[in-house]
Design a protein around this motif. Structure first.
Motif, PDB file in Angstrom:
ATOM      1  N   ALA A 376      98.401  45.457  50.627  1.00  0.00           N
ATOM      2  CA  ALA A 376      97.100  46.121  50.525  1.00  0.00           C
ATOM      3  C   ALA A 376      96.092  45.212  49.836  1.00  0.00           C
ATOM      4  O   ALA A 376      96.444  44.394  48.981  1.00  0.00           O
ATOM      5  N   GLY A 377      94.854  45.363  50.222  1.00  0.00           N
ATOM      6  CA  GLY A 377      93.775  44.674  49.544  1.00  0.00           C
ATOM      7  C   GLY A 377      93.657  43.192  49.824  1.00  0.00           C
ATOM      8  O   GLY A 377      92.986  42.471  49.078  1.00  0.00           O
ATOM      9  N   VAL A 378      94.286  42.714  50.892  1.00  0.00           N
ATOM     10  CA  VAL A 378      94.207  41.288  51.241  1.00  0.00           C
ATOM     11  C   VAL A 378      93.374  41.148  52.509  1.00  0.00           C
ATOM     12  O   VAL A 378      93.811  41.549  53.590  1.00  0.00           O
ATOM     13  N   PRO A 379      92.174  40.579  52.419  1.00  0.00           N
ATOM     14  CA  PRO A 379      91.328  40.433  53.607  1.00  0.00           C
ATOM     15  C   PRO A 379      91.908  39.434  54.597  1.00  0.00           C
ATOM     16  O   PRO A 379      92.610  38.486  54.208  1.00  0.00           O
ATOM     17  N   ASP A 380      91.629  39.643  55.878  1.00  0.00           N
ATOM     18  CA  ASP A 380      92.117  38.762  56.948  1.00  0.00           C
ATOM     19  C   ASP A 380      93.633  38.581  56.873  1.00  0.00           C
ATOM     20  O   ASP A 380      94.169  37.493  57.080  1.00  0.00           O
ATOM     21  N   TYR A 381      94.313  39.689  56.585  1.00  0.00           N
ATOM     22  CA  TYR A 381      95.758  39.581  56.342  1.00  0.00           C
ATOM     23  C   TYR A 381      96.520  39.053  57.552  1.00  0.00           C
ATOM     24  O   TYR A 381      97.488  38.297  57.396  1.00  0.00           O
ATOM     25  N   GLU A 382      96.121  39.423  58.751  1.00  0.00           N
ATOM     26  CA  GLU A 382      96.866  38.971  59.935  1.00  0.00           C
ATOM     27  C   GLU A 382      96.873  37.445  60.032  1.00  0.00           C
ATOM     28  O   GLU A 382      97.904  36.845  60.352  1.00  0.00           O
ATOM     29  N   VAL A 383      95.728  36.831  59.758  1.00  0.00           N
ATOM     30  CA  VAL A 383      95.645  35.365  59.798  1.00  0.00           C
ATOM     31  C   VAL A 383      96.504  34.754  58.697  1.00  0.00           C
ATOM     32  O   VAL A 383      97.258  33.795  58.928  1.00  0.00           O
ATOM     33  N   LEU A 384      96.403  35.309  57.507  1.00  0.00           N
ATOM     34  CA  LEU A 384      97.175  34.791  56.379  1.00  0.00           C
ATOM     35  C   LEU A 384      98.672  34.983  56.595  1.00  0.00           C
ATOM     36  O   LEU A 384      99.479  34.093  56.297  1.00  0.00           O
ATOM     37  N   ASN A 385      99.040  36.140  57.115  1.00  0.00           N
ATOM     38  CA  ASN A 385     100.463  36.417  57.336  1.00  0.00           C
ATOM     39  C   ASN A 385     101.065  35.466  58.362  1.00  0.00           C
ATOM     40  O   ASN A 385     102.205  35.020  58.210  1.00  0.00           O
ATOM     41  N   LYS A 386     100.302  35.137  59.415  1.00  0.00           N
ATOM     42  CA  LYS A 386     100.800  34.191  60.417  1.00  0.00           C
ATOM     43  C   LYS A 386     101.088  32.834  59.778  1.00  0.00           C
ATOM     44  O   LYS A 386     102.093  32.184  60.096  1.00  0.00           O
ATOM     45  N   ARG A 387     100.239  32.437  58.853  1.00  0.00           N
ATOM     46  CA  ARG A 387     100.456  31.161  58.159  1.00  0.00           C
ATOM     47  C   ARG A 387     101.711  31.210  57.309  1.00  0.00           C
ATOM     48  O   ARG A 387     102.481  30.233  57.258  1.00  0.00           O
ATOM     49  N   LEU A 388     101.956  32.338  56.661  1.00  0.00           N
ATOM     50  CA  LEU A 388     103.171  32.498  55.862  1.00  0.00           C
ATOM     51  C   LEU A 388     104.407  32.547  56.750  1.00  0.00           C
ATOM     52  O   LEU A 388     105.453  31.971  56.413  1.00  0.00           O
ATOM     53  N   GLN A 389     104.316  33.207  57.888  1.00  0.00           N
ATOM     54  CA  GLN A 389     105.442  33.255  58.827  1.00  0.00           C
ATOM     55  C   GLN A 389     105.803  31.860  59.313  1.00  0.00           C
ATOM     56  O   GLN A 389     106.991  31.501  59.383  1.00  0.00           O
ATOM     57  N   ALA A 409     101.195  26.808  52.475  1.00  0.00           N
ATOM     58  CA  ALA A 409     100.763  28.146  52.899  1.00  0.00           C
ATOM     59  C   ALA A 409      99.954  28.827  51.794  1.00  0.00           C
ATOM     60  O   ALA A 409      98.938  29.480  52.056  1.00  0.00           O
ATOM     61  N   ALA A 410     100.391  28.666  50.544  1.00  0.00           N
ATOM     62  CA  ALA A 410      99.684  29.271  49.415  1.00  0.00           C
ATOM     63  C   ALA A 410      98.280  28.678  49.277  1.00  0.00           C
ATOM     64  O   ALA A 410      97.310  29.396  48.991  1.00  0.00           O
ATOM     65  N   ALA A 411      98.174  27.370  49.492  1.00  0.00           N
ATOM     66  CA  ALA A 411      96.865  26.715  49.420  1.00  0.00           C
ATOM     67  C   ALA A 411      95.933  27.264  50.496  1.00  0.00           C
ATOM     68  O   ALA A 411      94.736  27.492  50.254  1.00  0.00           O
ATOM     69  N   PHE A 412      96.479  27.492  51.701  1.00  0.00           N
ATOM     70  CA  PHE A 412      95.684  28.070  52.792  1.00  0.00           C
ATOM     71  C   PHE A 412      95.211  29.473  52.399  1.00  0.00           C
ATOM     72  O   PHE A 412      94.041  29.825  52.596  1.00  0.00           O
ATOM     73  N   TRP A 413      96.109  30.266  51.868  1.00  0.00           N
ATOM     74  CA  TRP A 413      95.754  31.612  51.427  1.00  0.00           C
ATOM     75  C   TRP A 413      94.645  31.566  50.378  1.00  0.00           C
ATOM     76  O   TRP A 413      93.683  32.324  50.447  1.00  0.00           O
ATOM     77  N   ASN A 414      94.806  30.674  49.398  1.00  0.00           N
ATOM     78  CA  ASN A 414      93.860  30.645  48.292  1.00  0.00           C
ATOM     79  C   ASN A 414      92.469  30.232  48.749  1.00  0.00           C
ATOM     80  O   ASN A 414      91.462  30.707  48.217  1.00  0.00           O
ATOM     81  N   THR A 415      92.400  29.345  49.734  1.00  0.00           N
ATOM     82  CA  THR A 415      91.109  28.962  50.281  1.00  0.00           C
ATOM     83  C   THR A 415      90.425  30.169  50.910  1.00  0.00           C
ATOM     84  O   THR A 415      89.228  30.401  50.727  1.00  0.00           O
ATOM     85  N   LYS A 416      91.204  30.936  51.682  1.00  0.00           N
ATOM     86  CA  LYS A 416      90.648  32.128  52.339  1.00  0.00           C
ATOM     87  C   LYS A 416      90.273  33.198  51.319  1.00  0.00           C
ATOM     88  O   LYS A 416      89.221  33.844  51.427  1.00  0.00           O
ATOM     89  N   LEU A 417      91.150  33.410  50.311  1.00  0.00           N
ATOM     90  CA  LEU A 417      90.895  34.450  49.326  1.00  0.00           C
ATOM     91  C   LEU A 417      89.683  34.121  48.463  1.00  0.00           C
ATOM     92  O   LEU A 417      88.910  35.011  48.086  1.00  0.00           O
ATOM     93  N   ALA A 418      89.488  32.847  48.167  1.00  0.00           N
ATOM     94  CA  ALA A 418      88.356  32.447  47.330  1.00  0.00           C
ATOM     95  C   ALA A 418      87.036  32.630  48.047  1.00  0.00           C
ATOM     96  O   ALA A 418      85.985  32.782  47.424  1.00  0.00           O
TER      97      ALA A 418
END
Length: 420
Positions: A376-389, A409-418
């Protein structure tokens, strides 16, 4: 004159003795919405409404069934128009978001002491920031099915009760029988992490590259290297069908699935069904079992006064022990009250009970450990989840170092989250 007076007195006496039916204007209307339950459950809910209105003549119940793909937009529109339903069926992720935005209201005061009648896991599912936001209605639960013949051939006498034991059992099965031992849903690695009590995001930063996350993927990588994991669709978003097919053909020693999956084994592979035994789904480090997906009745904002009070009473009626058992019989789901889970329908096994019947009883006994896991509360989760997968697949099959893969993958997430 005396006769007239006596007649008037007599009529008054009769009026006092006879119950006065509530007029339409006097009745409190409770409109409740279910989600995609027509036409299969039409007789069930019509009977439910009839029973309740007969016992509560000052209440009018209106049932509306809404398709699952439009219920959110319809709910938003009804609230904006000032005409929300008194109760609405929601899943837990939707309810969580709605609670944050004030779309639904807490129901602790409506529960009263009756909150103790529901399974602990169900109440935890509908509790956000310390307040309960719904009346738990029905849930899912998985069990562990295993091939007794393969277990015996491998010399395994202890049924795995944790993920670590399950992976160890899988490796033994592969080494001794040549068959895969486990088919985890690694395409849903986010859920696997959460089930083990490992968070994805903290303080708006990805944290799934911690030593504990790396250690978990290392266990899967080790099992993968040994051939213990079923490779069919291992990293797909959904490997349910391939897992059942492999189990039915004798190529898989353990299957974590809802009891209903065993009916397919029974119908399609009688030889495998005959050697299938069941046990509770292994618990994670956080004592959570797989398979939960709770639905409940929430109360939208804007409901107040007598309507709110009657909504609470009806919410408890729809989800009481008797009605939950009857619904579960029709739907093939699990109830969310403690007493309903102990009903003979779930627990009275005949001497010739098969794996399916045993699975139903086993699932019903695990309801306190069942939780709905979601991000919950994670924007663009589908894109981020694909990167984690993708990172998980690269790490588990050995294409990339586990720590490096998760760091990237974490760096990709953090760029998007920021950026949000």
């Amino acid at each position: 004159m005396k006769r007239l007076s006596l007649a008037l007195v007599s009529l008054a006496a009769i009026g006092l003795a006879m119950p006065i039916a509530a007029s339409a204007q006097d009745k409190v209307t409770v409109e409740f919405w279910t989600m995609s339950l027509k036409p299969k459950f039409t007789p069930y809910f019509q009977n439910l409404v009839k029973q309740y209105e007969a016992a509560n003549p000052t209440v009018k119940i209106e049932w509306v069934d809404v398709p699952w793909d439009v219920i959110q937009s319809k709910l938003t529109a009804s609230i904006a128009a000032g005409q929300p339903p008194a109760l609405v069926a929601l899943n837990v992720p939707w309810a969580y978001e709605y609670s944050l935005n004030g779309v639904i209201q807490p129901v602790d005061g409506l529960f009263g002491k009756d909150i103790g009648l529901y399974a602990d896991g169900a109440i935890k599912d509908v509790t956000f920031n310390g307040k309960a936001y719904g009346f738990p209605h029905y849930n899912g639960a998985s069990i562990l099915a295993y091939n007794k013949t393969l277990f015996a051939k491998a010399g395994i006498t202890k049924v795995p009760a944790t993920l670590d034991e399950q992976l160890a059992t899988a490796k033994t099965l592969k080494a001794k029988t040549g068959q895969a031992g486990f088919s985890p849903a690694l395409g849903k690695i986010a859920g696997v992490f959460m089930q083990e009590g490992l968070p994805l995001v903290e303080n708006n930063k990805a944290v799934f590259n911690s030593p504990k996350h790396v250690a978990m993927l290392a266990k899967f990588a080790d099992a993968y290297k040994s051939g213990a994991l079923l490779k069919d669709n291992l990293f797909a978003e959904d490997n349910f069908q391939t897992s059942i097919d492999a189990y039915k053909s004798g190529r898989l020693g353990q299957l974590v699935a809802p009891p209903s999956a065993l009916t397919r084994v029974r119908d399609d592979a009688k030889d495998i069904y005959a050697v299938t035994e069941v046990a509770p789904a292994p618990l994670s480090a956080s004592k959570i079992a797989a398979g939960g997906w709770l639905f409940h009745f929430a109360v939208p904002k804007g409901i107040s006064g007598p309507t709110l009070a009657e909504a609470g009473k009806f919410g408890k009626f729809v989800t009481n022990d008797v009605n939950q058992v009857e619904f579960s019989k029709l739907a093939g789901t699990f109830p969310t009250t403690k007493k309903a889970a102990q009903d003979p329908f779930f627990q009275s096994l005949k001497s010739d009970a098969g794996a399916f019947e045993k699975g139903v009883a086993t699932g019903a006994r695990s309801l306190d450990s069942i939780r709905t896991l979601y991000v919950a509360g994670v924007p663009d989760y589908e894109v981020l989840n694909k990167r984690l997968q993708d990172a998980t697949e690269a790490a588990v099959i050995g294409r990339k170092d586990i720590k490096v893969s998760l760091d990237e993958a974490a760096a990709f997430w953090n760029t998007k989250l920021a950026a949000k």
